[in-house]
Design a protein around this motif. Structure first.
Motif, PDB file in Angstrom:
ATOM      1  N   THR A   1      20.846  59.390  75.183  1.00  0.00           N
ATOM      2  CA  THR A   1      20.771  58.063  75.799  1.00  0.00           C
ATOM      3  C   THR A   1      19.493  57.186  75.102  1.00  0.00           C
ATOM      4  O   THR A   1      18.470  57.781  75.434  1.00  0.00           O
ATOM      5  N   MET A   2      19.667  56.268  74.068  1.00  0.00           N
ATOM      6  CA  MET A   2      18.741  55.345  73.800  1.00  0.00           C
ATOM      7  C   MET A   2      18.608  54.157  74.721  1.00  0.00           C
ATOM      8  O   MET A   2      19.524  53.457  75.216  1.00  0.00           O
ATOM      9  N   ALA A   3      17.423  54.015  75.582  1.00  0.00           N
ATOM     10  CA  ALA A   3      17.213  53.024  76.601  1.00  0.00           C
ATOM     11  C   ALA A   3      16.149  51.826  76.209  1.00  0.00           C
ATOM     12  O   ALA A   3      15.167  52.522  75.795  1.00  0.00           O
ATOM     13  N   VAL A   4      16.368  50.918  76.769  1.00  0.00           N
ATOM     14  CA  VAL A   4      15.518  50.054  76.612  1.00  0.00           C
ATOM     15  C   VAL A   4      15.221  49.146  77.898  1.00  0.00           C
ATOM     16  O   VAL A   4      15.839  49.318  78.819  1.00  0.00           O
ATOM     17  N   SER A   5      14.243  48.367  78.163  1.00  0.00           N
ATOM     18  CA  SER A   5      13.816  47.568  79.277  1.00  0.00           C
ATOM     19  C   SER A   5      15.091  46.722  79.643  1.00  0.00           C
ATOM     20  O   SER A   5      15.861  46.284  79.123  1.00  0.00           O
ATOM     21  N   PRO A   6      15.537  46.570  81.057  1.00  0.00           N
ATOM     22  CA  PRO A   6      16.535  45.647  81.539  1.00  0.00           C
ATOM     23  C   PRO A   6      16.191  44.391  81.207  1.00  0.00           C
ATOM     24  O   PRO A   6      17.237  43.469  81.243  1.00  0.00           O
ATOM     25  N   GLU A   7      15.035  43.910  80.680  1.00  0.00           N
ATOM     26  CA  GLU A   7      14.709  42.504  80.551  1.00  0.00           C
ATOM     27  C   GLU A   7      15.024  42.445  78.904  1.00  0.00           C
ATOM     28  O   GLU A   7      14.926  41.160  78.475  1.00  0.00           O
ATOM     29  N   ASN A   8      15.260  43.401  78.316  1.00  0.00           N
ATOM     30  CA  ASN A   8      15.542  43.265  76.856  1.00  0.00           C
ATOM     31  C   ASN A   8      17.137  42.760  76.614  1.00  0.00           C
ATOM     32  O   ASN A   8      18.086  43.289  76.903  1.00  0.00           O
ATOM     33  N   ASP A   9      17.109  41.378  76.004  1.00  0.00           N
ATOM     34  CA  ASP A   9      18.367  40.757  76.112  1.00  0.00           C
ATOM     35  C   ASP A   9      18.876  40.491  74.515  1.00  0.00           C
ATOM     36  O   ASP A   9      19.671  39.873  74.408  1.00  0.00           O
ATOM     37  N   TRP A  10      18.071  41.227  73.611  1.00  0.00           N
ATOM     38  CA  TRP A  10      18.264  40.917  72.054  1.00  0.00           C
ATOM     39  C   TRP A  10      19.023  42.271  71.677  1.00  0.00           C
ATOM     40  O   TRP A  10      19.446  42.099  70.430  1.00  0.00           O
ATOM     41  N   VAL A  11      18.854  43.195  72.368  1.00  0.00           N
ATOM     42  CA  VAL A  11      19.532  44.552  71.582  1.00  0.00           C
ATOM     43  C   VAL A  11      20.512  45.117  72.504  1.00  0.00           C
ATOM     44  O   VAL A  11      20.573  45.334  73.695  1.00  0.00           O
ATOM     45  N   ASP A  12      21.827  45.307  72.005  1.00  0.00           N
ATOM     46  CA  ASP A  12      22.911  45.570  72.626  1.00  0.00           C
ATOM     47  C   ASP A  12      23.456  46.962  72.008  1.00  0.00           C
ATOM     48  O   ASP A  12      23.674  48.156  72.505  1.00  0.00           O
ATOM     49  N   CYS A  13      23.256  46.851  70.770  1.00  0.00           N
ATOM     50  CA  CYS A  13      24.030  48.110  69.700  1.00  0.00           C
ATOM     51  C   CYS A  13      22.893  48.262  68.733  1.00  0.00           C
ATOM     52  O   CYS A  13      22.386  47.417  68.180  1.00  0.00           O
ATOM     53  N   MET A  14      22.615  49.691  68.212  1.00  0.00           N
ATOM     54  CA  MET A  14      22.041  49.974  67.180  1.00  0.00           C
ATOM     55  C   MET A  14      22.538  51.068  66.335  1.00  0.00           C
ATOM     56  O   MET A  14      23.255  51.901  66.753  1.00  0.00           O
ATOM     57  N   SER A  15      22.293  51.146  65.051  1.00  0.00           N
ATOM     58  CA  SER A  15      22.921  51.819  64.177  1.00  0.00           C
ATOM     59  C   SER A  15      21.766  52.991  63.963  1.00  0.00           C
ATOM     60  O   SER A  15      20.707  53.049  64.177  1.00  0.00           O
ATOM     61  N   TYR A  16      22.329  54.306  63.524  1.00  0.00           N
ATOM     62  CA  TYR A  16      21.286  55.118  63.242  1.00  0.00           C
ATOM     63  C   TYR A  16      20.055  54.848  62.124  1.00  0.00           C
ATOM     64  O   TYR A  16      19.036  55.000  62.497  1.00  0.00           O
ATOM     65  N   ASP A  17      20.640  53.778  61.548  1.00  0.00           N
ATOM     66  CA  ASP A  17      19.687  53.386  60.304  1.00  0.00           C
ATOM     67  C   ASP A  17      18.695  52.705  61.054  1.00  0.00           C
ATOM     68  O   ASP A  17      17.458  52.765  60.950  1.00  0.00           O
ATOM     69  N   GLU A  18      18.876  51.815  61.960  1.00  0.00           N
ATOM     70  CA  GLU A  18      17.881  51.057  62.753  1.00  0.00           C
ATOM     71  C   GLU A  18      16.911  51.824  63.519  1.00  0.00           C
ATOM     72  O   GLU A  18      15.846  51.789  63.641  1.00  0.00           O
ATOM     73  N   MET A  19      17.693  52.884  64.106  1.00  0.00           N
ATOM     74  CA  MET A  19      16.740  53.826  65.098  1.00  0.00           C
ATOM     75  C   MET A  19      15.872  54.650  64.009  1.00  0.00           C
ATOM     76  O   MET A  19      14.505  54.548  64.643  1.00  0.00           O
ATOM     77  N   ALA A  20      16.447  55.018  62.973  1.00  0.00           N
ATOM     78  CA  ALA A  20      15.372  55.688  62.124  1.00  0.00           C
ATOM     79  C   ALA A  20      14.317  54.948  61.561  1.00  0.00           C
ATOM     80  O   ALA A  20      13.205  55.267  61.452  1.00  0.00           O
ATOM     81  N   GLN A  21      14.454  53.584  61.384  1.00  0.00           N
ATOM     82  CA  GLN A  21      13.453  52.667  60.881  1.00  0.00           C
ATOM     83  C   GLN A  21      12.264  52.668  62.348  1.00  0.00           C
ATOM     84  O   GLN A  21      11.004  52.267  61.923  1.00  0.00           O
ATOM     85  N   ILE A  22      12.756  52.617  63.342  1.00  0.00           N
ATOM     86  CA  ILE A  22      11.941  52.785  64.541  1.00  0.00           C
ATOM     87  C   ILE A  22      11.297  54.132  64.768  1.00  0.00           C
ATOM     88  O   ILE A  22       9.956  54.213  64.765  1.00  0.00           O
ATOM     89  N   TRP A  23      12.028  54.855  64.801  1.00  0.00           N
ATOM     90  CA  TRP A  23      11.377  56.251  65.288  1.00  0.00           C
ATOM     91  C   TRP A  23      11.133  57.348  64.063  1.00  0.00           C
ATOM     92  O   TRP A  23      10.521  58.252  64.526  1.00  0.00           O
ATOM     93  N   GLY A  24      11.558  56.866  62.915  1.00  0.00           N
ATOM     94  CA  GLY A  24      11.221  57.830  61.721  1.00  0.00           C
ATOM     95  C   GLY A  24       9.757  57.982  61.490  1.00  0.00           C
ATOM     96  O   GLY A  24       8.964  57.303  62.098  1.00  0.00           O
TER      97      GLY A  24
END
Lengths: 572, 324
Positions: free
Chosen positions: B136-159
């Motif tokens: 599970t990829m989780a963000v803060s409950p105050e985060n209202d700008w992200v609902d869905c992420m693709s593998y590509d976006e996650m790789a840009q952050i976590w790669g």
């Protein structure tokens, strides 16, 4: 003080005024530091205790009942003692604490007999020691005038060993290889059967042994009754009173053989608990009556006890709900469970106690020996003296090495080096023993150093040898310091977590270790596990209960240190 | 004078005797207790079965193994099953391959270098897939700008050399730095995520921890924080953090993490969990019995309801049983 504003006597200066400001600032900043330290600790304890006992979950009726029956009378009585009868206040304080401490001690004794030594094992051990004592006593009476020192020494060491250990067989099965390159040299495989069985072993192998409870009555209650009798005879100087005291102890314990089933506990529990409770409480009450001071203080535990009983009856009949305790009987007697309400600390508690036994057996003699050598025998001049100084500095530094480093050392030395299994009692004990060894050495050194040199010189002046001086002059004077330092070090040992992680003490162990080579849990390790579980109940409720248990065990140990120190200081 | 001296001597003698005997007693107390043998490897009978089973490895598999241990010990009270959570890699390297533990839990398949390390020590791991997890990829409950992420976006952050600001990945997102929390490098979760989502590497700009509670707390404190962990932690804390829906490719549907979605194969970040009993340990009666018990229970309902993982299906159970 008077000179500061006394203008008439200007002996310190011409202007006659001195500023008290700096002194005042210093004084109040010291006070601030004290208050800050105390508040931090106190707030933490309050927080943990609140989580463990959750007083807010009790119904108002329950709280009111307890306040009316237990708290109010206790406060009133305490206030009376404080203002009117200080001596009785002291008696009240001790006579209230003693039963609590004794009960905890009884719990410890029960754990020992349930998990560590079987009643039969203990019985055989005590019987063998008794037999060895009788043999040595007879020998001393017959031969002391004619025997050489060596012969006497051999008998005094040899007889107990024969009685308790015998001459055990041994087996070696190991490939000997060169230390660095690891080339195999030869394979050594020898095994020798037991040569002489020990008396202890012989007793254990008897076809008929007394029941557990009777065995403990004979080997646990009787010796303690003897101790009580000796004490009573010394202070009262009549044999009759001593016999009465011993008889009372044995009778209280022996009653359990008949009465225990009716109360719902095992006869063994009764024997152990009643012995541990009756002896210290009896001796204390006797001393209070003998001294005839502050007898009124004895009423305090009675009032509190009656109040608690009354509260229990009222709560039961009116059906008030008590607080939702995390630290309850179930917690102390059960093992970890995935259901927070069922989780307990028992195997970890037993594991910690067994680890501590190994620590004590390992660290105390080694540490004390090293301290005595460094202080009394080691050269302090020339090149050798410099070397000793270097060693001493290093020992002091070792005391500050992070505990996780000792964990790695223990892993390398005992698991990878000697080949013991990780996660067993003896590895844990030896590793933590290493950890507190420098602390034991340094504190024992300090204690020995504090013995005035004039005492040593006086002893030498009377013709005593160095050994006699150390044994009869230095060690007795240093004993309170040595005991205090060592027990405080043990207090640190029982709370250590990082080394246990390194040597593979498992996160969850549900069975108490059944030998010193068995897998074990430990209280701090278990608490660490709870802190990482998903359910919040574990991280707040169960964890807090574990912390309070650990603190109580440590408090007991520190209390023992204080009692020992006071006892020896009084003898000086 | 002479009286006095002899009295002194008697005193020393008795004290020395006491010292000698109490010292010997202490030493013997240890020896005496160690005679009660703990290593009875048991023989047959279900109630009499005794011995020790040591489980190490992944902190993700730990809850399953611990639940199994608890249930097993209800039936076989004399078998001491100890569970430890050391991380998948830490378990293989420090405990399992040196032969110290009998079973290692892993949230990724065993690596080749681990296999060769085991081989050197004569330990043969047997792979058994026991459950599934929805990472599970989780963000803060105050985060209202992200609902869905693709593998590509996650790789840009976590790669490797991942983006530093939210706005670097998507210009609609705030111009704030990431605060990343994830498992430690010894964790199998870390390896799985690097391999399957990032396509190899992993950023070193994240706070690595074996304790998922730390991740949860960080997510609650910083609205720009982000972290990932096993589904069980999310299930227990659903109201405290916000789970991000995930899609593998840009065109796919977004899927929220759930056990159902993971077991039906809809959720892309579903991953298998393994245990690796060693062939040598399985020769011991208590280990074999425990592993059989473990495998038979992997299809039980409580794996989902109690532990929060996807139970194994019957085919998998049978396949694992055949391996024993």
């Amino acid at each position: 003080m008077a000179t500061a504003d006394d203008q008439a006597q200007q002996w310190f200066g011409a202007d006659g005024q001195v500023s008290q400001l700096r002194g005042a600032i210093f004084r109040y900043s010291c006070l601030g530091a004290t208050l800050l330290a105390l508040t931090l600790v106190f707030v933490f304890l309050l927080y943990v205790a609140n989580d463990a006992f959750q007083p807010a979950t009790a119904s108002t009726g329950w709280l009111l009942t307890v306040a009316a029956t237990v708290v109010l009378p206790a406060v009133v009585l305490a206030a009376y003692f404080y203002f009117r009868d200080t001596r009785a206040g002291e008696v009240a304080y001790i006579s209230f604490g003693l039963p609590i401490a004794s009960t905890l001690l009884a719990g410890g004794a029960l754990i020992v007999f349930n998990e560590i030594v079987t009643p039969h094992g203990w019985f055989a051990l005590v019987a063998a020691i008794g037999a060895a004592y009788v043999v040595i006593e007879l020998y001393v009476r017959k031969r002391r005038a004619v025997a050489s020192a060596l012969e006497q020494f051999a008998v005094r060491v040899g007889v107990p060993i024969l009685a308790i250990v015998g001459i055990p067989g041994f087996g070696v099965d190991r490939t000997i290889s060169t230390p660095l390159l690891g080339q195999e040299l030869f394979h050594l495989s020898v095994s020798v059967p037991t040569l002489v069985p020990s008396l202890r072993g012989l007793i254990l192998s008897l076809p008929v042994l007394p029941m557990d409870s009777v065995a403990l009555l004979l080997s646990f209650t009787l010796p303690l009754a003897g101790v009580a009798a000796i004490r009573i005879r010394r202070v009262r100087e009549t044999d009759r009173d001593a016999l009465v005291a011993a008889g009372a102890v044995v009778a209280a314990a022996g009653l359990g053989l008949v009465a225990a089933p009716f109360v719902g506990v095992s006869a063994m529990t009764w024997v152990v608990v009643s012995t541990v409770l009756v002896v210290p409480i009896g001796l204390y009450v006797e001393s209070v009556f003998r001294n005839g001071e502050g007898i009124a203080g004895l009423a305090f535990p009675v009032v509190v006890g009656t109040g608690a009983l009354l509260a229990f009856v009222v709560v039961e009949t009116l059906g008030f709900t008590g607080p939702d305790l995390w630290l309850d009987w179930n917690f102390l007697t059960e093992s970890h469970s995935r259901t927070p309400r069922d989780a307990g600390i028992y195997p970890a508690l037993v594991g910690s106690i067994m680890i501590l036994i190994v620590v004590a057996i390992m660290a105390f003699p080694v540490g004390l020996g090293a301290a005595i050598y460094l202080e009394e025998y080691a050269p302090n001049q020339g090149l050798a003296g410099k070397l000793v100084e270097l060693i001493e500095i290093n020992i002091a530094n070792l005391a500050g090495v992070p505990s996780v480093v000792y964990g790695v050392l223990g892993l390398a030395l005992f698991v990878r080096g000697i080949g013991l299994r990780p996660g067993i009692v003896i590895v844990g004990g030896l590793t933590i023993g290493l950890l507190i060894l420098p602390i034991v050495i340094v504190s024992a050194q300090e204690a020995i150093r504090a013995v005035p040199d004039s005492l040593r010189q006086a002893s030498y002046g009377m013709g005593a040898t160095r050994w006699q001086t150390v044994r009869n002059v230095v060690l007795p004077r240093a004993a309170p310091g040595i005991f205090t330092g060592t027990i405080l070090a043990f207090g640190r040992a029982i709370g250590e977590t990082a080394p246990l992680l390194m040597i593979g003490i498992a996160a969850v162990v549900r069975v108490s270790p059944n030998s010193f080579f068995g897998l074990t849990g430990a209280m701090p390790r278990q608490i660490f596990t709870w802190s990482r579980l998903i359910a919040t109940d574990f991280r707040y409720g169960v964890l807090a209960a574990g912390v309070v248990t650990l603190l109580v065990v440590m408090l007991m140990m520190n209390g023992t240190a204080i009692v020992l120190r006071n006892k020896y200081q009084r003898q000086d | 004078m002479t009286d006095n001296q002899s009295g002194r001597l008697v005193d020393t003698v008795s004290r020395r005797k006491f010292l000698a005997s109490s010292g010997a007693m202490g030493a013997v107390a240890v020896a005496g207790c160690s005679e009660t043998d703990s290593d009875d490897t048991g023989n047959g009978g279900s109630e009499d079965l005794s011995g020790e089973v040591r489980i190490t490895g992944s902190s993700t598999v730990f809850p399953v193994s611990d639940a199994m241990a608890e249930r097993f010990m209800d039936e076989y009270p004399h078998v001491n099953v100890t569970t430890d959570s050391t991380g998948s890699g830490g378990g293989f390297e420090n405990h399992f391959c040196p032969g110290d533990s009998d079973i290692n839990g892993a949230s990724r398949p065993v690596k080749d270098e681990e296999l060769s390390q085991c081989d050197e020590n004569g330990v043969t791991p047997i792979e058994m897939q026991v459950a599934g997890d929805a990472l599970t990829m989780a963000v803060s409950p105050e985060n209202d700008w992200v609902d869905c992420m693709s593998y590509d976006e996650m790789a840009q952050i976590w790669g490797e050399n991942g983006a530093e600001m939210w706005s670097d990945v998507n210009s609609d997102w705030p111009d704030e730095p990431f605060d990343l929390y994830g498992p430690d490098t010894t964790s199998g979760t870390y390896d799985w995520f690097s391999e399957n989502v990032n396509g190899g590497g992993h950023t070193d700009q994240h706070e690595g921890t074996e304790d998922d509670n730390i991740i949860l707390e960080a997510l609650q404190q910083n609205p720009y924080a982000m972290g990932y962990f096993g589904f069980a932690y999310y299930a227990e804390n659903e109201d405290r953090v916000k789970a991000v829906e995930v899609k593998e490719n840009e065109g796919d549907d977004c899927v929220a993490p759930s056990l159902d979605a993971a077991s039906e194969g809809d959720y892309p970040m579903a991953r298998p969990l393994f245990i690796y009993p060693s062939e040598e340990a399985l020769e011991r009666e208590e280990v074999r019995t425990f592993v059989e018990f473990y495998i038979e229970n992997t299809s039980a309902d409580w794996i989902g309801s109690d532990v929060g993982y996807v139970p194994a299906n019957d085919d998998l159970v049978q396949e694992n049983l055949d391996k024993i």
